[in-house]
Scaffold this motif. Structure first.
Motif, mmCIF file in Angstrom:
data_model
loop_
_atom_site.group_PDB
_atom_site.id
_atom_site.type_symbol
_atom_site.label_atom_id
_atom_site.label_comp_id
_atom_site.label_asym_id
_atom_site.label_seq_id
_atom_site.Cartn_x
_atom_site.Cartn_y
_atom_site.Cartn_z
ATOM 1 N N GLY A 620 -64.423 3.035 -124.709
ATOM 2 C CA GLY A 620 -63.345 3.026 -123.726
ATOM 3 C C GLY A 620 -62.505 4.272 -123.899
ATOM 4 N N ALA A 621 -61.192 4.084 -124.074
ATOM 5 C CA ALA A 621 -60.295 5.220 -124.256
ATOM 6 C C ALA A 621 -60.158 5.625 -125.710
ATOM 7 C CB ALA A 621 -58.919 4.883 -123.681
ATOM 8 N N ASP A 622 -60.805 4.913 -126.618
ATOM 9 C CA ASP A 622 -60.743 5.257 -128.037
ATOM 10 C C ASP A 622 -61.838 6.266 -128.359
ATOM 11 O OD1 ASP A 622 -58.641 3.505 -128.453
ATOM 12 O OD2 ASP A 622 -59.981 1.817 -128.888
ATOM 13 N N VAL A 680 -59.390 15.047 -123.854
ATOM 14 C CA VAL A 680 -59.960 15.159 -122.511
ATOM 15 C C VAL A 680 -61.065 14.121 -122.315
ATOM 16 C CG1 VAL A 680 -61.207 16.658 -120.907
ATOM 17 C CG2 VAL A 680 -59.367 17.598 -122.329
ATOM 18 N N ALA A 681 -61.904 13.943 -123.348
ATOM 19 C CA ALA A 681 -62.989 12.961 -123.246
ATOM 20 C C ALA A 681 -62.429 11.548 -123.100
ATOM 21 C CB ALA A 681 -63.890 13.060 -124.470
ATOM 22 N N ALA A 686 -63.067 6.495 -117.894
ATOM 23 C CA ALA A 686 -63.306 5.652 -116.719
ATOM 24 C C ALA A 686 -64.154 6.363 -115.667
ATOM 25 C CB ALA A 686 -61.964 5.232 -116.113
ATOM 26 N N MET A 687 -64.397 7.630 -115.850
ATOM 27 C CA MET A 687 -65.183 8.388 -114.881
ATOM 28 C C MET A 687 -66.670 8.199 -115.169
ATOM 29 S SD MET A 687 -62.905 11.909 -114.981
ATOM 30 C CE MET A 687 -63.889 12.704 -113.733
ATOM 31 N N GLY A 688 -67.494 8.441 -114.161
ATOM 32 C CA GLY A 688 -68.935 8.418 -114.374
ATOM 33 C C GLY A 688 -69.335 9.516 -115.335
ATOM 34 N N ASP A 694 -68.553 17.196 -116.165
ATOM 35 C CA ASP A 694 -68.009 18.318 -115.389
ATOM 36 C C ASP A 694 -66.567 18.608 -115.789
ATOM 37 O OD1 ASP A 694 -70.385 18.624 -114.072
ATOM 38 O OD2 ASP A 694 -69.792 17.438 -112.316
ATOM 39 N N ARG A 695 -65.827 17.564 -116.013
ATOM 40 C CA ARG A 695 -64.421 17.759 -116.397
ATOM 41 C C ARG A 695 -64.321 18.420 -117.768
ATOM 42 N NH1 ARG A 695 -59.669 13.125 -117.115
ATOM 43 N NH2 ARG A 695 -58.013 14.625 -117.671
ATOM 44 N N LEU A 696 -65.177 17.994 -118.682
ATOM 45 C CA LEU A 696 -65.165 18.614 -120.009
ATOM 46 C C LEU A 696 -65.470 20.113 -119.920
ATOM 47 C CD1 LEU A 696 -66.991 15.901 -122.156
ATOM 48 C CD2 LEU A 696 -64.587 16.563 -122.300
#
Length: 721
Positions: A620-622, A680-681, A686-688, A694-696
């Motif tokens: 998740g967010a961890d 950032v990761a 929650a993104m695909g 791509d964001r990374l």
């Protein structure tokens, strides 16, 4: 001889009478001592003359006031004390009257003097008679002054220099009736002047001395040589008569100002009468002017040569600086278009060129233009059309390997009239075509153009030729780099997997980005394969260095790792085998790698890290880094036994494997970069998977400026669908 009876005197000033003149004749008074006035008859004659000149005034000696007589006595006593004689020449009766002192100065008794001008001239040294006669004639003709020095020989045979100074006296009608004056011994003064003159003869400067009327008094040998005249031709002559061109000149103005102000002055410039450049110094005195002339032609030539040399050296240094700057810039240019851009900037900034281009000989001898990106497409198109023709300067320069410089459009059109319209469209006037030569073979031409006519001097032509040589080597290097990069990129693309395996319960995606455009291809790779037991093997590696060597080693390691994996070896065994292979190859390069085996069924991950950046596990967010390092970098230690670890992944976990090109930056610590990657990761959980990757790349890797290539291999455990 001067005929005093045939003198035509100029009209006098209407507002001026003989009353305004100084005392004009000898007065019959008795002096103290043994000097006496002339005889009574002379006194009576003088008195009568004064009576005529004063128009009825009483002029007898008895009519004078006692005060005037006393004043005259004092004046005559003063003249006697100064050993100055008094004389008067009566023009009407041609009588020359002297006082006793004048007789003594001439070495005769006054009683033996004949009282005529002829008797006087008979006492003068023959060499000095002509000058004295000329001065007397001038005074009679102009009504002016007489000032002349002459020699007399005393009875004892000794020469004496005397100065005769007098002034013409006119009557009420303006006719010259008398000349009166004084006479003094100037032997000592003349001797001093001659001594000074002899000293002046040894002065390296030209020296000329003038009296108050601008007449030459003294000229030394240097000045005589400069004037081109013997001193005898100059002494006594007015400067303005000898050199009429002086009248109204800057020298005359300076001369008159110095004479008026009595302040020394100097100037330097071209002096017409002497036909050269002179430094002129003027030293005024109450009785005239001393002028020093120094020729400065040699000094000016030396200064001009020195200035020319300084200008030449400055120009050479400036060109050297420009060449150094363009060479340094070309050293950073990796591609042929980069070279064209550097050359175009240098041509504009350093040479003032309006357009520039590089014409290269391509395959089959065809000419292609490398268009600078800083130039308009219209101009580039025109240049390409001009140079692409068979009959144009570019093919000629390629054929002859000799540069062509056209100072104007007309010069170019004289040989190639068919391109007139194209040159007019491009507004071209002066043009230069310089061949770029490698090993004696022209590989292209630099084309430079100006909208105005040009003058190509020898230094500029040499600079352009050197610039073309530097560009030629830069282009050759860029071509080699492009070929090597093309081969390396092709090899790397061939090594990277075309497709990722399709494994149930796992989503895979990968990214690869080369380094910045000025960095060679690196040795980063990734791989993913399904093992015979259904497990998923994930590998990310990084070979140190760039270029073909790094890509070759990368290919060897990638294929070896895949082979070991297919043989069922554990991650630790695989890293050990890769290290041993690299050590045995003598490749003198090192590599890092992380090898991970994912059992999809029980979600267990076994991995071995050989000096590589840690895997990032997201629940998740961890976000958690698997920071265990199981051995040194590959190839660093012989027969190294690498370890491995196993962890059970949470359901729907996300796993990131990456190379150091994603996180390393010179200006930031690795720990800060890892924290940034983790943040950032985590923010992208929650993104695909594709969107998150791509964001990374966008935020962590950045759009440009990377010093290394990078790869990213990501896996999402899908869990129960």
């Amino acid at each position: 001889m001067v005929d005093c009876r045939a003198v035509s005197t100029p009209p006098s000033d209407p507002g001026r009478t003989s009353h305004d003149l100084p005392r004009d004749h000898l007065v019959p008074v008795r002096r103290s001592g043994d000097r006496a006035t002339s005889d009574c008859a002379a006194g009576d004659r003088t008195a009568n003359d004064r009576t005529a000149n004063d128009s009825g005034r009483s002029a007898t000696c008895d009519a004078r006031s006692s005060t005037d007589a006393d004043a005259l006595d004092h004046l005559l006593l003063a003249l006697d004390a100064a050993q100055v004689g008094v004389w008067e020449w009566d023009i009407v009766d041609a009588t020359l009257r002297w006082d006793r002192r004048t007789g003594e100065l001439h070495g005769i008794e006054l009683d033996s003097f004949g009282g005529t001008l002829e008797a006087f001239l008979a006492l003068v040294h023959p060499d000095d008679v002509p000058n004295l006669q000329a001065r007397i004639a001038t005074a009679l003709a102009t009504g002016g002054f007489i000032l002349e020095e002459y020699r007399v020989i005393r009875p004892d045979g000794s020469p004496v220099w005397l100065q005769w100074r007098g002034r013409a006296i006119t009557d009420t009608s303006g006719q010259i009736v008398r000349i009166a004056g004084v006479c003094a011994d100037t032997t000592e003064l003349r001797s001093g002047r001659e001594q000074a003159g002899r000293a002046m003869q040894h002065v390296s400067d030209g020296v000329a001395v003038y009296d108050c009327g601008g007449r030459f008094v003294f000229v030394n040998a240097v000045a005589s040589r400069l004037f081109g005249r013997d001193p005898s031709e100059l002494i006594g002559m007015p400067m303005w008569e000898v050199y009429p061109e002086v009248v109204g000149s800057a020298f005359e103005q300076l001369y008159l100002r110095a004479l008026r102000t009595q302040v020394p002055a100097e100037t330097e410039g071209y002096y017409g009468p002497l036909a050269g450049c002179f430094e002129i110094r003027l030293f005024p005195a109450p009785d005239g002017m001393t002028v020093y002339f120094r020729n400065v032609d040699e000094r000016r030539r030396a200064e001009a040569q020195r200035a020319e040399l300084i200008t030449s050296l400055s120009s050479a240094l400036d060109r050297a600086r420009k060449l150094f700057d363009v060479t340094a810039a070309l050293g950073q240019a990796l591609t042929v278009p980069d070279v064209a851009d550097v050359m175009a900037r240098s041509a504009r900034h350093d040479l003032g060129a309006d357009i520039a281009a590089i014409m290269l000989v391509g395959e089959e001898g065809r000419i292609r233009m490398v268009s600078p990106t800083t130039q308009s497409d219209r101009v580039n198109h025109v240049l390409e059309r001009v140079s692409g023709r068979a009959t144009a300067a570019t093919p000629e320069v390629l054929r002859t390997a000799r540069a062509r410089f056209d100072a104007s459009r007309a010069d170019y059109l004289a040989d190639y009239p068919h391109v007139r319209t194209l040159l007019e469209v491009a507004l071209l006037a002066g043009m230069a075509h310089i061949p770029m030569i490698i090993s004696g073979r022209p590989i292209g031409v630099i084309l430079l153009g100006w909208t105005t006519d040009q003058t190509f001097d020898a230094d500029e032509r040499a600079f352009l030729t050197t610039l073309a040589g530097t560009c030629a080597h830069a282009i050759e290097r860029a071509r080699l780099y492009e070929r090597q990069r093309s081969v390396t990129e092709a090899l790397q693309q061939a090594i990277l997997p075309r497709h990722l395996p399709n494994v149930a319960g796992v989503e895979l995606t990968a990214r690869y980005l080369p380094a910045g455009r000025d960095v060679d291809v690196g040795g980063d790779w990734y791989d993913a394969l399904t093992l015979p037991d259904g497990s998923l093997m994930l590998i990310v590696g990084d070979v140190g260095g760039h270029g073909l060597r790094a890509a070759t080693v990368m290919a060897e390691l990638k294929h070896a790792a895949r082979a070991y994996a297919m043989l069922g070896q554990t991650p630790a065994a695989i890293t050990g085998q890769l290290s041993a292979s690299l050590t045995a190859s003598d490749a003198e390069v090192y590599a890092t790698a992380v090898v991970a085996c994912l059992n999809v069924t029980n979600q267990q991950l076994t991995w071995s890290c050989a000096g590589h950046p840690p895997l990032l596990l997201l629940d998740g967010a961890d976000a958690t880094f698997l920071e265990e390092v199981h051995g040194p970098i590959l190839g660093a230690v012989d027969n190294c036994a690498y370890r491995q670890d196993t962890v059970t992944l949470p359901a729907r976990a996300r796993l990131l494997l990456y190379s150091d090109g994603l996180i390393e930056r010179r200006d930031t610590s690795i720990s800060e970069r890892l924290d940034f990657l983790s943040a950032v990761a985590a923010g992208s959980h929650a993104m695909g998977l594709d969107a998150a990757c791509d964001r990374l790349l966008a935020e962590v890797a950045g759009p440009s400026g990377r010093e290394d290539d990078l790869c990213l291999l990501a896996a999402d455990l899908l869990g129960d669908q």
